[in-house]
Write a protein that holds these residues in place. Structure first.
Motif, PDB file in Angstrom:
ATOM      1  N   THR A 151      43.174  56.054  37.884  1.00 40.69           N
ATOM      2  CA  THR A 151      43.737  54.852  37.285  1.00 40.69           C
ATOM      3  C   THR A 151      42.905  53.621  37.624  1.00 40.69           C
ATOM      4  N   LEU A 152      42.469  53.525  38.867  1.00 37.65           N
ATOM      5  CA  LEU A 152      41.650  52.381  39.266  1.00 37.65           C
ATOM      6  C   LEU A 152      40.315  52.402  38.533  1.00 37.65           C
ATOM      7  N   ALA A 153      39.721  53.568  38.383  1.00 33.93           N
ATOM      8  CA  ALA A 153      38.448  53.672  37.671  1.00 33.93           C
ATOM      9  C   ALA A 153      38.597  53.256  36.210  1.00 33.93           C
ATOM     10  N   LEU A 154      39.654  53.718  35.559  1.00 38.49           N
ATOM     11  CA  LEU A 154      39.845  53.382  34.146  1.00 38.49           C
ATOM     12  C   LEU A 154      40.131  51.901  33.939  1.00 38.49           C
ATOM     13  N   THR A 155      40.986  51.328  34.788  1.00 40.05           N
ATOM     14  CA  THR A 155      41.304  49.914  34.619  1.00 40.05           C
ATOM     15  C   THR A 155      40.109  49.031  34.968  1.00 40.05           C
ATOM     16  N   PHE A 156      39.363  49.404  35.994  1.00 42.12           N
ATOM     17  CA  PHE A 156      38.192  48.625  36.385  1.00 42.12           C
ATOM     18  C   PHE A 156      37.096  48.745  35.333  1.00 42.12           C
ATOM     19  N   LYS A 157      36.946  49.930  34.763  1.00 45.43           N
ATOM     20  CA  LYS A 157      35.930  50.157  33.731  1.00 45.43           C
ATOM     21  C   LYS A 157      36.242  49.381  32.455  1.00 45.43           C
ATOM     22  N   SER A 158      37.519  49.196  32.170  1.00 54.34           N
ATOM     23  CA  SER A 158      37.903  48.477  30.957  1.00 54.34           C
ATOM     24  C   SER A 158      37.794  46.967  31.108  1.00 54.34           C
ATOM     25  N   GLY A 159      37.401  46.493  32.283  1.00 55.35           N
ATOM     26  CA  GLY A 159      37.155  45.074  32.462  1.00 55.35           C
ATOM     27  C   GLY A 159      38.249  44.311  33.179  1.00 55.35           C
ATOM     28  N   PRO A 183      40.026  42.751  36.248  1.00 55.19           N
ATOM     29  CA  PRO A 183      39.596  42.389  37.607  1.00 55.19           C
ATOM     30  C   PRO A 183      40.250  43.298  38.649  1.00 55.19           C
ATOM     31  N   LEU A 184      39.549  43.489  39.751  1.00 55.89           N
ATOM     32  CA  LEU A 184      39.972  44.460  40.764  1.00 55.89           C
ATOM     33  C   LEU A 184      41.355  44.165  41.313  1.00 55.89           C
ATOM     34  N   VAL A 185      41.667  42.918  41.577  1.00 54.60           N
ATOM     35  CA  VAL A 185      42.978  42.577  42.156  1.00 54.60           C
ATOM     36  C   VAL A 185      44.083  42.906  41.161  1.00 54.60           C
ATOM     37  N   GLU A 186      43.874  42.593  39.899  1.00 54.01           N
ATOM     38  CA  GLU A 186      44.878  42.906  38.884  1.00 54.01           C
ATOM     39  C   GLU A 186      44.973  44.412  38.659  1.00 54.01           C
ATOM     40  N   ALA A 187      43.845  45.104  38.749  1.00 48.38           N
ATOM     41  CA  ALA A 187      43.857  46.560  38.591  1.00 48.38           C
ATOM     42  C   ALA A 187      44.652  47.216  39.708  1.00 48.38           C
ATOM     43  N   LEU A 188      44.528  46.689  40.918  1.00 47.54           N
ATOM     44  CA  LEU A 188      45.266  47.258  42.049  1.00 47.54           C
ATOM     45  C   LEU A 188      46.774  47.067  41.899  1.00 47.54           C
ATOM     46  N   GLU A 189      47.189  46.041  41.181  1.00 46.93           N
ATOM     47  CA  GLU A 189      48.623  45.836  40.956  1.00 46.93           C
ATOM     48  C   GLU A 189      49.217  46.985  40.146  1.00 46.93           C
ATOM     49  N   GLU A 245      46.381  42.910  48.685  1.00 44.55           N
ATOM     50  CA  GLU A 245      46.446  41.656  49.437  1.00 44.55           C
ATOM     51  C   GLU A 245      45.154  41.408  50.209  1.00 44.55           C
ATOM     52  N   ASP A 246      44.599  42.460  50.816  1.00 45.87           N
ATOM     53  CA  ASP A 246      43.348  42.312  51.565  1.00 45.87           C
ATOM     54  C   ASP A 246      42.175  42.000  50.643  1.00 45.87           C
ATOM     55  N   VAL A 247      42.135  42.640  49.486  1.00 48.69           N
ATOM     56  CA  VAL A 247      41.052  42.381  48.538  1.00 48.69           C
ATOM     57  C   VAL A 247      41.169  40.962  47.991  1.00 48.69           C
ATOM     58  N   ALA A 248      42.385  40.502  47.776  1.00 42.54           N
ATOM     59  CA  ALA A 248      42.587  39.140  47.276  1.00 42.54           C
ATOM     60  C   ALA A 248      42.116  38.098  48.289  1.00 42.54           C
ATOM     61  N   VAL A 249      42.195  38.428  49.574  1.00 42.63           N
ATOM     62  CA  VAL A 249      41.748  37.518  50.622  1.00 42.63           C
ATOM     63  C   VAL A 249      40.224  37.493  50.705  1.00 42.63           C
ATOM     64  N   GLY A 250      39.583  38.617  50.336  1.00 42.36           N
ATOM     65  CA  GLY A 250      38.119  38.629  50.360  1.00 42.36           C
ATOM     66  C   GLY A 250      37.499  39.861  50.984  1.00 42.36           C
ATOM     67  N   TYR A 251      38.310  40.797  51.458  1.00 39.33           N
ATOM     68  CA  TYR A 251      37.760  42.030  52.012  1.00 39.33           C
ATOM     69  C   TYR A 251      37.179  42.895  50.897  1.00 39.33           C
ATOM     70  N   GLN A 252      36.212  43.722  51.268  1.00 44.39           N
ATOM     71  CA  GLN A 252      35.721  44.720  50.318  1.00 44.39           C
ATOM     72  C   GLN A 252      36.801  45.774  50.140  1.00 44.39           C
ATOM     73  N   LEU A 253      36.753  46.471  49.017  1.00 42.35           N
ATOM     74  CA  LEU A 253      37.774  47.472  48.717  1.00 42.35           C
ATOM     75  C   LEU A 253      37.783  48.585  49.751  1.00 42.35           C
ATOM     76  N   ASN A 254      36.606  49.076  50.144  1.00 39.93           N
ATOM     77  CA  ASN A 254      36.574  50.182  51.102  1.00 39.93           C
ATOM     78  C   ASN A 254      37.084  49.764  52.472  1.00 39.93           C
ATOM     79  N   VAL A 255      36.843  48.516  52.870  1.00 35.95           N
ATOM     80  CA  VAL A 255      37.351  48.019  54.160  1.00 35.95           C
ATOM     81  C   VAL A 255      38.872  47.904  54.102  1.00 35.95           C
ATOM     82  N   ALA A 256      39.376  47.402  52.994  1.00 33.04           N
ATOM     83  CA  ALA A 256      40.823  47.270  52.844  1.00 33.04           C
ATOM     84  C   ALA A 256      41.490  48.637  52.820  1.00 33.04           C
TER      85      ALA A 256
END
Length: 149
Positions: free
Chosen positions: A22-30, A32-38, A58-69
């Motif tokens: 789901t994350l791959a499809l939403t991110f691929k369609s354009g 934004p990552l924070v909205e895709a995570l919702e 929440e962590d990605v919205a603050v500025g962390y990388q996705l893998n760190v979050a």
């Protein structure tokens, strides 16, 4: 359910697969990552993964990388974290998440096939017992009636 011995592992893997797909499809369609995570949290089918996805968002919205979050949640396997980190560094996060989803879908399919092959003999014994008891229930009155004659 996630703590059950065999079924829990299958549920974990299927939730990770749905998360990644789901994350791959939403991110691929354009999106934004924070909205895709919702939207991804609800697609996992698990309350635990839904809450973890909210924390990751929440962590990605603050500025962390996705893998760190994702690592801070302590729910995702190391392979998923490494593939996500590689995807972020290479700029092909959607491709790496698609590969993760395909890998875990194969794992789920293999585990379900193995589980069903283990359950087949048990099911055969149960069905055989039911058929046997029905045959005995049908013929027992006939034998008792023949014995009295």
């Amino acid at each position: 359910m996630l703590k059950l011995p065999v079924i829990g592992q299958i549920l974990h893997q299927s939730a990770i697969s749905r998360f990644a797909r789901t994350l791959a499809l939403t991110f691929k369609s354009g999106v934004p990552l924070v909205e895709a995570l919702e939207t991804v949290g609800g697609a996992t089918g698990s309350v635990i993964y839904n809450e973890a996805t909210k924390r990751v968002k929440e962590d990605v919205a603050v500025g962390y990388q996705l893998n760190v979050a994702m690592r801070q949640v302590n729910l995702f396997p190391p392979m998923v974290l490494q593939m996500t980190a590689i995807g972020e560094e290479a700029g092909s996060l959607d491709t790496m998440l698609t590969k993760v989803a395909e890998f875990y879908e194969r794992e789920v399919n293999n585990a379900v096939d193995a589980l069903s092959s283990l359950l087949e003999p048990f099911i055969m014994v149960v069905i055989g017992g039911m058929v046997g008891s029905m045959v005995i229930a049908m013929y027992l009155p006939i034998f008792k009636m023949a014995a009295t004659v």
